[in-house]
Design a protein around this motif. Structure first.
Motif, short mmCIF file in Angstrom:
data_model
loop_
_atom_site.label_atom_id
_atom_site.label_comp_id
_atom_site.label_asym_id
_atom_site.label_seq_id
_atom_site.Cartn_x
_atom_site.Cartn_y
_atom_site.Cartn_z
N ALA A 75 57.00 64.63 32.91
CA ALA A 75 56.73 64.28 34.46
C ALA A 75 57.01 65.41 35.55
CB ALA A 75 57.46 62.95 35.07
N GLY A 76 58.30 66.06 35.13
CA GLY A 76 58.72 67.25 35.79
C GLY A 76 57.93 68.48 35.69
N ALA A 77 57.35 68.58 34.60
CA ALA A 77 56.41 69.67 34.25
C ALA A 77 55.36 69.59 35.18
CB ALA A 77 56.26 69.69 32.78
N GLY A 78 54.65 68.03 35.09
CA GLY A 78 53.59 67.72 36.04
C GLY A 78 53.85 68.12 37.37
N ILE A 79 54.80 67.70 37.87
CA ILE A 79 55.22 68.25 39.31
C ILE A 79 55.19 69.59 39.63
CG2 ILE A 79 56.87 67.89 41.39
CD1 ILE A 79 57.71 65.22 40.04
N LYS A 80 55.73 70.43 38.67
CA LYS A 80 55.89 71.86 38.72
C LYS A 80 54.59 72.32 38.76
CE LYS A 80 57.34 76.05 36.50
NZ LYS A 80 56.38 76.55 37.04
N PHE A 81 53.66 71.91 37.92
CA PHE A 81 52.28 72.56 37.70
C PHE A 81 51.60 72.27 38.87
CE2 PHE A 81 51.68 72.20 32.75
CZ PHE A 81 52.27 73.46 32.78
N MET A 82 51.49 71.20 39.61
CA MET A 82 50.97 70.58 40.74
C MET A 82 51.61 71.55 42.12
SD MET A 82 50.08 66.73 40.88
CE MET A 82 51.92 66.13 40.63
N ARG A 83 52.98 71.91 42.01
CA ARG A 83 53.36 72.79 43.16
C ARG A 83 52.95 74.15 43.09
NH1 ARG A 83 59.24 73.72 42.01
NH2 ARG A 83 58.21 75.44 40.88
N ASP A 84 52.92 74.67 41.74
CA ASP A 84 52.54 75.78 41.50
C ASP A 84 51.04 76.19 41.87
OD1 ASP A 84 54.94 76.52 40.65
OD2 ASP A 84 54.43 76.65 38.41
N THR A 85 50.22 74.84 41.79
CA THR A 85 49.11 75.37 42.03
C THR A 85 48.67 75.10 43.57
OG1 THR A 85 48.15 73.84 40.19
CG2 THR A 85 46.35 74.13 42.00
N LEU A 86 49.59 74.22 44.26
CA LEU A 86 49.38 74.51 45.72
C LEU A 86 49.89 75.71 46.40
CD1 LEU A 86 50.81 70.73 46.68
CD2 LEU A 86 48.44 71.49 46.72
N PHE A 87 50.78 76.38 45.71
CA PHE A 87 51.27 77.70 46.28
C PHE A 87 50.35 78.98 45.49
CE2 PHE A 87 55.16 75.37 46.86
CZ PHE A 87 55.27 75.62 48.45
#
Length: 77
Positions: free
Chosen positions: A17-29
């Protein structure tokens, strides 16, 4: 030993789940992670990782509470 195994089993979905949040955050940036070729695919994988990780954790808690009799009859299903 059984507690350590249970901790490891619960740690895997939490990291997922933490990796999923990181992937989505990186996509937004706009930052692309190396093995993933497109930003939209990275965001979709992030959503999938987050949902699967949280779903596993929530299912574990629901199963444990049902087993211990802490779920009201209205929710038991």
């Amino acid at each position: 030993m059984a507690r350590m195994l249970a901790f490891i089993i619960m740690l895997i979905p939490a990291l997922m789940a933490g990796a999923g949040i990181k992937f989505m955050r990186d996509t937004l940036f706009g930052k692309l992670v190396a093995p993933i070729p497109w930003l939209w695919l990275q965001f979709i994988l992030g959503i999938i990782f987050l949902v699967v990780g949280l779903g596993f954790f929530a299912g574990f808690l629901l199963h444990r509470d049902r087993k211990n009799g802490k779920i009201p009859p209205k929710v038991k299903g």
